[in-house]
Design an enzyme around this catalytic site. Sequence first.
Site, PDB file in Angstrom:
ATOM      1  N   GLU A  19      30.441  37.884  42.182  1.00  0.00           N
ATOM      2  CA  GLU A  19      31.414  37.816  40.330  1.00  0.00           C
ATOM      3  C   GLU A  19      32.181  38.606  40.430  1.00  0.00           C
ATOM      4  OE1 GLU A  19      31.303  38.340  36.888  1.00  0.00           O
ATOM      5  OE2 GLU A  19      29.280  38.298  36.327  1.00  0.00           O
ATOM      6  N   CYS A  49      32.842  40.236  32.049  1.00  0.00           N
ATOM      7  CA  CYS A  49      33.727  40.276  33.072  1.00  0.00           C
ATOM      8  C   CYS A  49      33.812  38.871  32.364  1.00  0.00           C
ATOM      9  CB  CYS A  49      32.843  39.006  34.796  1.00  0.00           C
ATOM     10  SG  CYS A  49      31.184  38.667  33.508  1.00  0.00           S
TER      11      CYS A  49
END
Length: 673
Positions: free
Chosen positions: A256, A295
């Site tokens: 990720e 993120c």
Amino acid sequence: MQRIGSFAKGVWVEAGPGARAIADAATGEVIAEAGNDALDVAGMIAYGREVGGPALRAMDFHDRARMLKALALHLNANKKALYDLSFTTGATQVDHGFDVDGGIGTLFVFASKGRREMPEGHVLIDGGFEPLGKSGAFGGQHIYTPRLGVAFHINPFNFPVWGMLEKIAPAFLAGVPSIVKPATATAHVTELAVRLMLEAGVLPDGALQLITGGVGDALNHLDAQDAVTFTGSARTARMLRGHGGLLDRSVPFTAEQDSLNASILGPDAGPDTPEFDLLVKEVVREMTTKAGQKCTAIRRVIVPDAAVQPVIEAVSAKLAKVVVGDPRTDGVRMGSVVSLSQRRDVLEKAAVIAGEAELVFGGQDGFAPAGDLEKGAFVAPHLFHCLDPDAAEQVHGTEAFGPVSTVMGYRDLGHACALANRGQGSLVASLITHDPEVAREVVQGIGAWHGRVYINDRDAAAEATGHGAPMPHLTHGGPGRAGGGEELGGIRAVKHYMQRVAVQGSPTILSAVTGRWVPGAATSTPDGHPFQVRFGDLFPGRTMRTEPRTVTLEDIEQFAHFTGDTFYAHMDEEAAKRNPFFPGRVAHGYLILSFAAGLFVEPNEGPVLANTGLDNLRFLKPLSPGEAIRVDLTVMDKKSRNAEYGEVRWHASVTNQDGEAVAEYELLTMVAK
């Protein structure tokens, strides 16, 4: 000076050779050091496989779920210590809610899902029995079984608690031990969380280990039974993904990574609408929470051309009220980024974006935070406007991992979707609209490039979780630039740490393997009515066969008039015969269910507390007046709910006087212990 330890092979190992300094993000004061190049990482992997793995796999899914709940309760009772230490990372009290409370909440969710959605056993069933012959005497069943290795988690600096807990929760639930490697800058917070979890006294030896510092040659000791999960930069992800040892041994790898997330304002959401205000709120929140170090933060704000200036003015007005500084100072709403090196990186990336966009609010010039700008890693909000987003490259390709966002205009929805997709893959895109048709068109236009599409409007606002808040129930990940991986997503995340295997055999063999009775498998008929048997004494395969009951025309007509269901197939012989499915008048399906219950129900008070529903109901053959039914009722499986009762799933097979299947379904009951 705090010496941050690693937890290896059941003991704490202090920082040693090669240790790196950790500074308070807001003051620059060195407060700790972490790392030890002499750490036996190969031994840690072996310890996890040989000690932690067998101990976790000896527990069933419900045991592990109870373990997760116990960890969550203990962390929740001691979270103030995590809050207090987290201030040193530049995080505000609100930021602690995202990290600490979010991580604890994730443990609670996986604990609940484990108890409610997973069997009280050791393998997870995937789909149904697949007969591979005419009689059903041989077939196949897909199952998931725990991998025999370790889960190696490499986590980023921005969420030292949640980043760990959201990965170890599904791994533990799967029965796989974890080795956690946090980013050094915030490893002291992760270390405290690990100490608290160990103090809870519920983790078996070897289930959880911690590396605070470099991983040495750990990746050379992993194999296909292990799994690596990584969250961080695309550059580091590429290095890890291409590691020769991981490639040679086909080690499962999930990343990720960088994500140029976008938020789209629908064409219906003008400045006077609730949706316009929602967009402004979302943008400001995502720019300032964790100082934009998320993120999932909004990096690109895509709005109708006519709304560009109103959005810039509204966002700027709210940002102007945000006080930036030491998070321990009263009135501060946004803290610092995690380190001076991170500040340099954010400002360098912002300068790249400035080559294609105009800074319309904020910036470091004249910035006066509530703290020492020289020693603290403070970054002012940076709001840019990109006048020509079609010609821009860096705006769609450079992630400044801080309080930086860029507004750009679109001509129509197709253009908006194209701009969102220019990010080449993200963890989340949001759409703020009250128009269902806009929502439909945008989801179809951008879905393939985004792991999550978050849609908010006036109807959902009160309960909406927020653009930047990954939920443990839903997938967290994204295609392309975002890494191509998936985390969270409820039980989907558990399966990442398990191996799906197709098992073939007879129904009796497959029932033994799965712990769930399969129709056609052997049964047992002990004396006594099963509804008089307590939860602990019931077992898959226990069955009863009822006496038959003949269904008469009078029964059908009485049922029709009593319920009001006078459908012609039950009341008009000639009309029923014209129907291709019926030979004439037939019994109601729900009459068959009602009569079936009357055949197998035990009327006296007993352990059965409630009928909570039916699953997989099928009517297989019409029943004509004068025909009889009987029921075979068999325990399929059971799940404990609490100390007082559990859920029992029964398979009900209704047949006629010739043994032909008339109906089948699964009955759910709560049974006292």
